[in-house]
Design an enzyme around this catalytic site. Sequence first.
Site, PDB file in Angstrom:
ATOM      1  N   HIS A   1       0.549  -0.421   2.493  1.00 50.75           N
ATOM      2  CA  HIS A   1       1.524  -0.554   3.935  1.00 50.75           C
ATOM      3  C   HIS A   1       2.594  -0.640   3.498  1.00 50.75           C
ATOM      4  O   HIS A   1       3.138  -1.446   2.847  1.00 50.75           O
ATOM      5  CB  HIS A   1       0.610  -1.415   5.125  1.00 50.75           C
ATOM      6  N   CYS A   2       3.577  -0.046   4.430  1.00 46.35           N
ATOM      7  CA  CYS A   2       5.033  -0.507   4.482  1.00 46.35           C
ATOM      8  C   CYS A   2       5.358  -0.875   5.921  1.00 46.35           C
ATOM      9  O   CYS A   2       4.691  -1.724   6.152  1.00 46.35           O
ATOM     10  CB  CYS A   2       5.721   0.774   3.896  1.00 46.35           C
TER      11      CYS A   2
END
EC number: 3.1.3.48
Length: 543
Positions: free
Chosen positions: A480-481
């Site tokens: 995830h970012c």
Amino acid sequence: MLRYEERKLNNLTLSSFSKSGVSSDTRLYIAKENTDKAYVAPEKFSSKVLTWLGKMPLFKNTEVVQKHTENIRVQNQKILQTFLQALTEKYGEKAVNNALYMSSINMNKPLTQRLVVQITECVKGADGGFINIIKNKDNVGVMNAALVIKGGDTKVTEQNNDVGAESKQPLLDIALKGLKRTIPQLEQMDGNSLRENFQEMASGNGPLRSLMTNLQSLNKIPEAKQLNDYVTTLKNIQIGADRFSQWGTCGGEVERWIDKASTHELTQAVKKIHVIAKELKNVTAEFEKIKAGASMPQTMNGPTLGLARFAVSSIPINQQTQVKLSDGMPVPVNTLTFDGKPVALAGSYPKNTPDALEAHMKMLLEKECSCLAVLTSEDQMQAKQLPAYFRGSYTFGEVHTNSQKVSSASQGGAIDQYNMQLSCGEKRYTIPVLHVKNWPDHQPLPSTDQLEYLADRVKNSNQNGAPGRSSSDKHLPMIHCLGGVGRTGTMAAALVLKDNPHSNLEQVRADFRNSRNNRMLEDASQFVQLKAMQAQLLMTTAS
């Protein structure tokens, strides 16, 4: 408060549809002239004349006839809905739904006293258990039967399990009214009322029984697959001792659990029911659109139950690939696939709430993710006050974490590595964490070499013997970012290239968009860096 029009229709009972001295084949409609209350009336002679003219080619396209035809359509729909509501109030939603499902009566025909009698007799049969009899597995030859009523006689004929086209709208109308009635009741529920009134709630026209009956209608309509999948996810959520789908039945495991549950346990159960009720408003909204003339939805975002950082209108979540916990709880994460094979789990940065962080940690533990790749830069984390949940020691609900830093020397200090120990009850799991500290949002990494190096680090993370690739949503890297579309998609695509440098990047992007949302790999500069990495890999393999 009921609208004025709805209040006027409340006085109409089943007896209102029986008109003495009127032909059994005369069309009925709801009139309201010279009274503040609506009443059922036979079609007027002038209306019959216009209907007759509408069948003649010379007159059917005239303005007055076309306007009359549209008025008749609205009248027919209104009186049918009112009649079905009167039936529901007397016999219950389950009997009416079953009768509509099994009956081959044409619901598109105008409502007449003959049709009133036929439908009522069918509902009486359903209410008396006849539907259950013909569905019984011992009744060979009538498993897929339909009730056909002609002149009051009932017989059984073979048909498939799908409801007839003419019955779909009435089923949806009943479900819509039922949801509008039950959702507010569920929202007002508390632990005390649940314990004291569960039997009433889960029987007859109680909100829990009524809810399950109305939602059951969807699996009888093939075109409603997306809606049915959505509500099936909600019904499969574990609440207390059983799935929510079992909360509409008395005398079972749920009732026994409620009798023994603590006040805290009941409070937690009600909390889950409240968030499910909120999600069901999305189903009600779709019903309203369909009632207004829209088609059945071909795609739907999965339910988020308040766990997602972003609204699904901003960051969509494909419900078909949405990850679910062992208790059925859906999380705002998708399984990214390429060429039909899972690549990674992808999501947004976890929402900074206890429930969201607990669900995120449970997912990492239950899915035994091979590693956690956090691509959100340190600057962005500070600017947006994002929780550094992957370093330090925390307790998120039932999950306890203890994360130890392993190194930060790689790539000029751009990647920090941690080992994060997770525990929940008897289950323990240690997951390697890679935090990329220098990847700006909507931009590529400083170098293509760093992207390839990072892909190697993710691929080589293999904790507890978990394979790097899987045929399910287990043992995959979780990436995830912030939003979970640009940098996350780029990282996952780099993993695909490390597996096979000849992979078609355009197809990778298309597959990722199909498996999560149409924003995956949306940044052009990041896609250019992927192509540069692919070129490097191809040169290396060729030399």
